[in-house]
Motif scaffolding. Structure first.
Motif, mmCIF file in Angstrom:
data_model
loop_
_atom_site.group_PDB
_atom_site.id
_atom_site.type_symbol
_atom_site.label_atom_id
_atom_site.label_comp_id
_atom_site.label_asym_id
_atom_site.label_seq_id
_atom_site.Cartn_x
_atom_site.Cartn_y
_atom_site.Cartn_z
ATOM 1 N N VAL A 1 29.370 25.850 -34.891
ATOM 2 C CA VAL A 1 28.024 25.993 -35.446
ATOM 3 C C VAL A 1 27.936 25.298 -36.800
ATOM 4 C CG1 VAL A 1 26.250 27.632 -36.202
ATOM 5 C CG2 VAL A 1 27.641 28.136 -34.192
ATOM 6 N N ALA B 1 26.318 29.142 -40.930
ATOM 7 C CA ALA B 1 26.670 29.286 -39.517
ATOM 8 C C ALA B 1 26.790 30.760 -39.140
ATOM 9 C CB ALA B 1 27.970 28.556 -39.225
ATOM 10 N N VAL C 1 25.940 30.492 -28.836
ATOM 11 C CA VAL C 1 26.586 29.722 -29.900
ATOM 12 C C VAL C 1 25.992 28.311 -29.945
ATOM 13 C CG1 VAL C 1 28.767 28.698 -30.686
ATOM 14 C CG2 VAL C 1 28.724 31.047 -29.813
ATOM 15 N N ALA D 1 22.722 28.481 -31.658
ATOM 16 C CA ALA D 1 22.925 28.599 -33.106
ATOM 17 C C ALA D 1 23.259 27.246 -33.710
ATOM 18 C CB ALA D 1 24.042 29.603 -33.389
ATOM 19 N N ARG D 2 24.104 26.469 -33.037
ATOM 20 C CA ARG D 2 24.461 25.138 -33.536
ATOM 21 C C ARG D 2 23.233 24.229 -33.583
ATOM 22 N NH1 ARG D 2 28.308 21.520 -29.858
ATOM 23 N NH2 ARG D 2 26.407 21.673 -28.621
#
Length: 231
Positions: free
Chosen positions: A109, A127, A155, A158-159
């Motif tokens: 992230v 992150a 995830v 989120a990245r």
């Protein structure tokens, strides 16, 4: 001058044509998306919907037509300029996440921030905030192979959002998930993007995923048709 200043779309593809060898993938397709809007791109396999997304994101250069982002024509930018735009203004979520297997989820992230020159401590702080928003702080120290499919895709979301992109391109983001995990990922993706007023261009063939959108664009045989949804 930004798109908001003149009441124009944030991103627009106009009369896009793209062929691979003798095979046309796009034949005059296009769409527009405004800030904070979710547009679903639907169509059968091979219809050209992923090619349309890649042209809009500056990954592919169309043979003809225009891609306008905040008044600038992406087709006139250099490869380096388009790469910079993808790193700073756009976020991406793919069907299988495409996380870096050697890195932890936290490092994955933080990676876009680190590539942009953000110091490690600040990048990992931001992150961590996004892992918390996506309800996966528990996997921060794990590698992608140690997570479930639903966790890994959160995830990846989120990245995509950690840099504060103005447009998120999501290509079949729930295609590898069961229906329960898919719905949770879509809930979190759309709600998180709405909080930052990011637009989403969502490629899907699933009606339940397209239901999260404000509008649908149907692509068939390289041509597009917009569908206004009744809410």
């Amino acid at each position: 001058m930004t798109s908001d200043a003149v009441g124009q779309p944030l991103l627009a593809g106009i009369n896009l044509r793209k062929s691979f060898g003798p095979t046309p993938a796009l034949d005059g397709a296009g769409l527009h998306v405004r800030a904070g809007e979710v547009v679903a791109v639907m169509g059968p396999s091979g219809s050209g919907k992923s090619t349309l997304l890649h042209c809009l994101a500056g990954i592919l250069k169309p043979d003809s037509g225009r891609v306008l982002y905040q008044g600038s024509d992406l087709t006139e930018l250099s490869d380096g300029q388009r790469s910079e735009l993808r790193r700073t203004e756009f976020g991406f979520v793919f069907q299988f996440g495409q996380l870096v297997p050697e890195l932890t989820c936290l490092e994955n992230v933080a990676l876009p921030l680190r590539l942009g020159g953000v110091r490690r401590r600040e990048a990992e702080r931001r992150a961590t905030e996004w892992l918390d928003r996506l309800e996966v702080t528990g996997v921060a120290g794990k590698r992608p192979g140690e997570t479930s499919g639903g966790q890994g895709q959160r995830v990846a979301v989120a990245r995509a959002l950690v840099t504060g992109p103005k447009v998120v391109f999501a290509d079949e983001p729930t295609g590898a998930l069961d229906s329960l995990n898919g719905e949770r990922v879509m809930d979190l993706l759309v709600s998180s993007a709405k909080q930052t007023n990011a637009a989403i261009v969502l490629v899907t063939h699933e009606a339940r995923v397209a239901a999260y959108s404000d509008r649908e664009v149907v692509v068939r045989d390289g041509k597009s048709r917009e569908v206004e949804l009744a809410r």
